[in-house]
Design a protein around this motif. Structure first.
Motif, PDB file in Angstrom:
ATOM      1  N   LEU A  19       0.828  -1.201   0.000  1.00  0.00           N
ATOM      2  CA  LEU A  19       0.000   0.000   0.000  1.00  0.00           C
ATOM      3  C   LEU A  19       0.869   1.260   0.000  1.00  0.00           C
ATOM      4  CD1 LEU A  19      -2.834  -1.012   2.519  1.00  0.00           C
ATOM      5  CD2 LEU A  19      -2.812  -1.215   0.025  1.00  0.00           C
ATOM      6  N   GLY A  20       1.991   1.200   0.699  1.00  0.00           N
ATOM      7  CA  GLY A  20       2.982   2.267   0.612  1.00  0.00           C
ATOM      8  C   GLY A  20       2.585   3.597   1.217  1.00  0.00           C
ATOM      9  N   ALA A  21       1.621   3.598   2.135  1.00  0.00           N
ATOM     10  CA  ALA A  21       1.198   4.852   2.755  1.00  0.00           C
ATOM     11  C   ALA A  21       2.263   5.352   3.739  1.00  0.00           C
ATOM     12  CB  ALA A  21      -0.129   4.657   3.483  1.00  0.00           C
ATOM     13  N   PRO A  22       2.368   6.665   3.926  1.00  0.00           N
ATOM     14  CA  PRO A  22       3.332   7.197   4.901  1.00  0.00           C
ATOM     15  C   PRO A  22       3.074   6.703   6.321  1.00  0.00           C
ATOM     16  CG  PRO A  22       2.560   8.946   3.443  1.00  0.00           C
ATOM     17  CD  PRO A  22       1.702   7.746   3.166  1.00  0.00           C
ATOM     18  N   ARG A  23       1.798   6.468   6.659  1.00  0.00           N
ATOM     19  CA  ARG A  23       1.447   5.994   7.997  1.00  0.00           C
ATOM     20  C   ARG A  23       0.465   4.835   7.880  1.00  0.00           C
ATOM     21  NH1 ARG A  23      -0.442  11.466  10.785  1.00  0.00           N
ATOM     22  NH2 ARG A  23      -1.254  11.785   8.669  1.00  0.00           N
ATOM     23  N   THR A  24       0.618   3.864   8.782  1.00  0.00           N
ATOM     24  CA  THR A  24      -0.219   2.663   8.757  1.00  0.00           C
ATOM     25  C   THR A  24      -0.803   2.419  10.137  1.00  0.00           C
ATOM     26  OG1 THR A  24       1.081   1.625   6.998  1.00  0.00           O
ATOM     27  CG2 THR A  24      -0.238   0.166   8.380  1.00  0.00           C
ATOM     28  N   VAL A  25      -2.101   2.159  10.175  1.00  0.00           N
ATOM     29  CA  VAL A  25      -2.802   1.808  11.403  1.00  0.00           C
ATOM     30  C   VAL A  25      -3.393   0.414  11.224  1.00  0.00           C
ATOM     31  CG1 VAL A  25      -4.671   2.407  12.992  1.00  0.00           C
ATOM     32  CG2 VAL A  25      -3.371   4.222  11.849  1.00  0.00           C
ATOM     33  N   LEU A  26      -3.182  -0.453  12.195  1.00  0.00           N
ATOM     34  CA  LEU A  26      -3.756  -1.794  12.174  1.00  0.00           C
ATOM     35  C   LEU A  26      -4.992  -1.833  13.055  1.00  0.00           C
ATOM     36  CD1 LEU A  26      -0.565  -4.060  12.515  1.00  0.00           C
ATOM     37  CD2 LEU A  26      -1.605  -3.087  10.441  1.00  0.00           C
TER      38      LEU A  26
END
Length: 287
Positions: free
Chosen positions: A91-98
């Motif tokens: 996905l390559g997003a700057p920030r990731t939330v699980l």
């Protein structure tokens, strides 16, 4: 990039994508929100959350763990962690939330412990930091009760019919009960058995204090699998954790009370990620 993407409908993927799990994606934005299902779930269980997250400006993706739905492989803990890490990288997003529900919450904690640099936020819903020792009496009884219908040859569909009524809250509507039952019935029996074995010895209690990202521990009033008081104690051990308890919901809260579940999820995301604000809020008592 299309606002809606399904890994299952893609043409033949390049070699670098071969390890990706099947996933459904909606929305765009600088914050990727990965939705991780429970042992009796699959990516289809997250339809309402995908839509709500996309509408709020988040890049939302729900995956099938290995051995579930359209994802090949077996749901060992290593394989499930790997699937999450691979999808986040894709996905390559700057920030990731699980966002992890039940077993998915355990996988989210495992990712946080093994790859803390990969995530910037956690939502742990109807889950626990410790399943316990695989040789413990409670664990042995839990596993035996869960597998009894399968050992009797009834199959996943019959097990789902027996199990779901005890998982949902007393106010769960017929549509929610039916949706949860149908998703569980589609889980391959071999995958269910393997996943149960994978989490039977899960214990990340000692790692809670090391979680350094904003975290929401989201409990449900009538959850007998991950009781609210257990989740509140877990929140109190995580430095940047907030605690909320959804009234009138049982263990499958995201299906039983999707509006309330998504409202709590979006409030947390907006507080911590709309402006990149690293502030935290303390754990609060259950309702």
């Amino acid at each position: 990039m299309s606002p809606t993407e399904s890994a299952a409908s893609r043409p033949a993927a390049p070699d670098r994508l071969a390890s990706l799990p099947a996933f459904t994606r909606q929305g765009q934005g600088g914050v990727a929100v990965l939705l991780l299902h429970g042992i009796g779930g699959g990516k289809s269980i997250w339809g309402a959350s995908l839509s709500a997250l996309a509408a709020a400006g988040f890049d939302a993706a729900a995956l099938d763990f290995p051995g579930y739905g359209e994802s090949p492989g077996a749901p060992t803990l290593d394989a499930m962690v790997g699937a999450v890490v691979d999808l986040a990288a894709h996905l390559g997003a700057p920030r990731t939330v699980l966002v992890g529900h039940s077993m998915g919450g355990m996988v989210a904690q495992e990712v946080a412990a093994r790859h803390p640099q990969r995530i910037q936020g956690l939502v742990l819903a109807c889950t626990t930091a410790s399943f316990g020792r695989p040789d413990g009496a409670w664990q042995a009884r839990f596993v035996a009760e869960r597998l009894a219908p399968l050992d009797a040859g009834l199959g996943m569909a019959a097990m789902a019919e027996r199990l779901v009524p005890g998982l949902v809250g007393p106010g769960a509507g017929a549509a929610a009960r039916r949706a949860a039952t149908e998703v569980m019935a589609r889980v391959p029996e071999a995958s269910y058995r393997r996943a149960l074995a994978a989490i039977a010895g899960f214990d990340r209690r000692q790692a809670l204090a090391a979680i350094a990202v904003p975290t929401l521990c989201l409990a449900a009033e009538h959850d007998r699998t991950a009781a609210p008081d257990v989740m509140q104690r877990m929140a109190q051990r995580i430095p940047k954790a907030d605690y909320r308890c959804l009234p009138d919901a049982g263990h499958i809260a995201n299906v039983e009370q999707p509006e309330a579940f998504n409202a709590a999820l979006l409030a947390f995301l907006r507080q911590h990620f709309d402006r990149g604000d690293p502030c935290t809020s303390p754990a609060t008592p259950p309702r």
